[in-house]
Write a protein that holds these residues in place. Structure first.
Motif, short mmCIF file in Angstrom:
data_model
loop_
_atom_site.label_atom_id
_atom_site.label_comp_id
_atom_site.label_asym_id
_atom_site.label_seq_id
_atom_site.Cartn_x
_atom_site.Cartn_y
_atom_site.Cartn_z
N ALA A 87 0.93 -1.11 -0.15
CA ALA A 87 0.40 0.11 -0.21
C ALA A 87 0.66 1.47 -0.01
O ALA A 87 0.68 2.07 -0.88
CB ALA A 87 -0.94 0.23 1.25
N SER A 88 1.77 1.36 1.39
CA SER A 88 2.92 2.37 0.88
C SER A 88 4.08 1.71 1.96
O SER A 88 4.03 0.57 1.69
CB SER A 88 1.82 3.21 1.93
N THR A 89 5.32 2.73 0.35
CA THR A 89 6.46 2.36 0.92
C THR A 89 7.06 3.06 2.05
O THR A 89 8.34 2.93 2.58
CB THR A 89 7.44 2.43 0.07
N SER A 90 6.35 4.14 2.97
CA SER A 90 6.63 4.97 3.52
C SER A 90 5.01 4.51 5.31
O SER A 90 4.22 5.39 4.73
CB SER A 90 7.00 5.95 3.89
N PRO A 91 5.10 3.90 5.62
CA PRO A 91 4.14 3.26 6.35
C PRO A 91 3.60 4.00 7.44
O PRO A 91 2.53 4.93 8.12
CB PRO A 91 3.60 1.74 7.00
N ALA A 92 4.65 4.70 7.32
CA ALA A 92 4.60 5.76 9.08
C ALA A 92 4.55 7.09 8.18
O ALA A 92 3.95 8.00 9.74
CB ALA A 92 6.08 5.49 9.98
N HIS A 93 4.04 6.90 6.90
CA HIS A 93 3.67 8.66 6.64
C HIS A 93 2.19 8.31 6.61
O HIS A 93 2.03 7.41 5.13
CB HIS A 93 4.58 8.88 5.61
N THR A 94 1.53 9.36 5.87
CA THR A 94 0.08 9.28 5.05
C THR A 94 0.67 10.47 3.64
O THR A 94 1.59 11.53 4.02
CB THR A 94 -0.35 9.93 5.94
N SER A 95 0.05 10.65 2.64
CA SER A 95 -0.24 11.46 1.35
C SER A 95 -1.05 12.44 1.70
O SER A 95 -1.36 12.30 0.45
CB SER A 95 0.07 10.19 0.27
N VAL A 96 -1.81 12.20 2.31
CA VAL A 96 -3.64 12.50 2.41
C VAL A 96 -3.47 13.46 3.66
O VAL A 96 -3.24 11.97 5.01
CB VAL A 96 -4.61 11.61 1.97
N GLY A 97 -4.03 14.47 3.91
CA GLY A 97 -4.40 15.34 5.23
C GLY A 97 -2.93 15.72 5.49
O GLY A 97 -2.18 15.79 4.74
#
Length: 494
Positions: A458-468
């Motif tokens: 789902a993400s290469t950076s699960p600690a980060h969000t791309s929305v919000g």
């Protein structure tokens, strides 16, 4: 405003196409040469210090100026994008509004200042004076997405959050909507200049230009929304640079849904209608599309699902490549003798049209090939796993690939549903970045509390969000100052 790109002999111009007909639409946009990529990145890098040092109020006003410019041209932009994406004027007009809302949200974030994470510890016995603050990384490269020509594209959330952080931005426009990208870029540049910002934004076109941007030594981080295959190729480029850089990629997501027995018995029609709407929204071309659903063996629910899906309409997909991948995925499932078609919607029109299709399998079939049935299929296609054993459902969910979301449909008046949800949600929290109860994964609120990410892929950076609001954190790095005189400290730490 003139276009800052030039034709390259190695790559043809980027041509947009009308998904309704498959025919070219609009003038082709010249691909950006390697020399021009170098010039653009060097020029943006030269503005990095000035933009990082600009006041938070100045950056906030610049973001608001971009939002106002896009709002003023909303009808024009939506029409351009509709010609290149066939997503429809209502959807695209709303997406422009979402995009400008993101820009204004980050203006608020910048003014408030909490994103800086300031910590001040005055000197004490045996310990120096320490002050920490987050600072912009430098030039950020953003790769636009095909399925959101505004919200995840030239002026989308990655661009807005990076500019808010104090980073210049170079966007690699998506080939599915080059005309929309070019016009959006013109408006963004003009608005930033009118707001007094230095030239901190530009756009490049073409696949080769994307690779050249990643290779440029001035680029400090990359944001990407797209396929797993494409994302991994770009992540490899980021890792193999002489100086590797972070790659914040949103890749594939199957977004499992679990329907508990009480909801199946008491809310069959509501669950079925919500599923069909979510599955087929935007011709299923959402990263949050509910591609996998676990349900109890309840004839009423299965019948309602079949009826709801049969009442949906297909439509043209964004490109021939995306349509071909969807067609192959459907053909693969149809070709299996352990899979049955639960329902099909009404066919769409045009050469790239998709027909909503939902397949059903039993639990034993799923267990024989979870890697097949649990993969993302981009488009209006879903797999329903019929099995009444909640313990087995939890075990299957625990093995699903990382997703952006996990959704649970339950009846709050049924104690068994609540008990099962208590056991299920901790498992779901290890598989996804957002948990949804009695709702559907499509539709992502842009807010302070939102998290749009999850375990790989789902993400290469699960600690980060791309929305919000927290998306800004991807473009910041903490710096600690030890025993630095006040007159030499950054203004935010004095």
């Amino acid at each position: 405003m003139t276009n800052s790109t030039s034709r390259t002999d190695e790559e043809p111009p980027v041509q947009g196409y009308d998904p309704r007909t498959g025919e070219p639409v609009g003038a082709p946009v010249p691909a950006t040469s390697a020399a021009e990529v170098d010039r653009i990145c060097a020029a943006l890098d030269a503005t990095a210090s000035a933009w990082a040092g600009a006041s938070r109020e100045d950056r906030a006003r610049a973001l608001e100026a971009v939002a106002a410019a896009l709002d003023a041209h909303s009808e024009e932009l939506a029409a351009l994008a509709d010609a290149e994406t066939a997503l429809g004027l209502p959807r695209l007009t709303g997406e422009v509004a979402r995009t400008t809302g993101q820009l204004r949200l980050f203006a608020e974030v910048v003014r408030e200042g909490a994103y800086l994470g300031r910590v001040v510890e005055p000197a004490a016995e045996g310990r120096p004076d320490l002050r920490r603050v987050k600072q912009p990384t430098g030039l950020v490269a953003v790769f636009a997405a095909s399925n959101f020509p505004f919200a995840f594209s030239v002026a989308g959330g990655d661009t807005a959050s990076a500019l808010a952080a104090g980073c210049p931005v170079v966007v690699k426009a998506h080939e599915a909507h080059p005309g929309t990208s070019r016009r959006t870029a013109e408006l963004v540049k003009a608005a930033l200049a009118d707001a007094g910002a230095p030239p901190v934004f530009d756009v490049v076109y073409g696949f080769a230009a994307g690779a050249a941007v990643i290779a440029h030594p001035a680029v400090t981080a990359v944001g990407f929304t797209g396929s797993t295959r494409g994302g991994l190729a770009l992540a490899k480029l980021c890792a193999e640079r002489p100086v590797p850089i972070p790659f914040h990629g949103e890749l594939g997501s199957v977004n499992p849904v679990v329907v508990l027995p009480g909801a199946a018995r008491g809310e069959a029609a509501k669950v079925a209608s919500g599923y069909a709407t979510s599955l087929t929204q935007g011709v299923g071309q959402f990263c949050t599309n509910p591609g996998l659903m676990f349900v109890p063996d309840d004839p009423s629910l299965l019948g309602a699902l079949a009826d709801s899906v049969a009442g949906t309409d297909g439509g043209p997909m964004l490109s021939a490549r995306i349509h071909d991948a969807w067609s192959d995925a459907v053909a693969e499932l149809r070709g299996r003798d352990d899979v049955r078609v639960l329902a099909e919607g009404r066919p769409g029109k045009g050469p790239w049209a998709a027909t909503p299709t939902v397949f059903a399998i039993d639990g034993e079939t799923y267990d024989r090939a979870p890697e097949v049935f649990g993969q993302e299929r981009f488009g209006p296609v879903g797999v329903v796993v019929v099995d009444g054993d909640p313990e087995r459902t939890r075990a299957r969910l625990a093995e699903v690939e990382g997703s952006l979301t996990v959704s649970v449909q339950l009846d709050r008046e049924t104690p068994e549903d609540l008990d099962e949800a208590r056991a299920l949600l901790p498992v779901a929290a290890r598989r996804a970045g957002r948990l949804v109860v009695n709702g559907w994964p499509t539709g992502v609120a842009v807010s302070h509390a939102q998290h749009h990410g999850g375990p790989f892929p789902a993400s290469t950076s699960p600690a980060h969000t791309s929305v919000g609001a927290a998306a800004i954190d991807r473009w910041l790095v903490p710096v600690a100052y030890q025993d630095v005189p006040a007159e030499l400290l950054p203004s935010e730490l004095r």
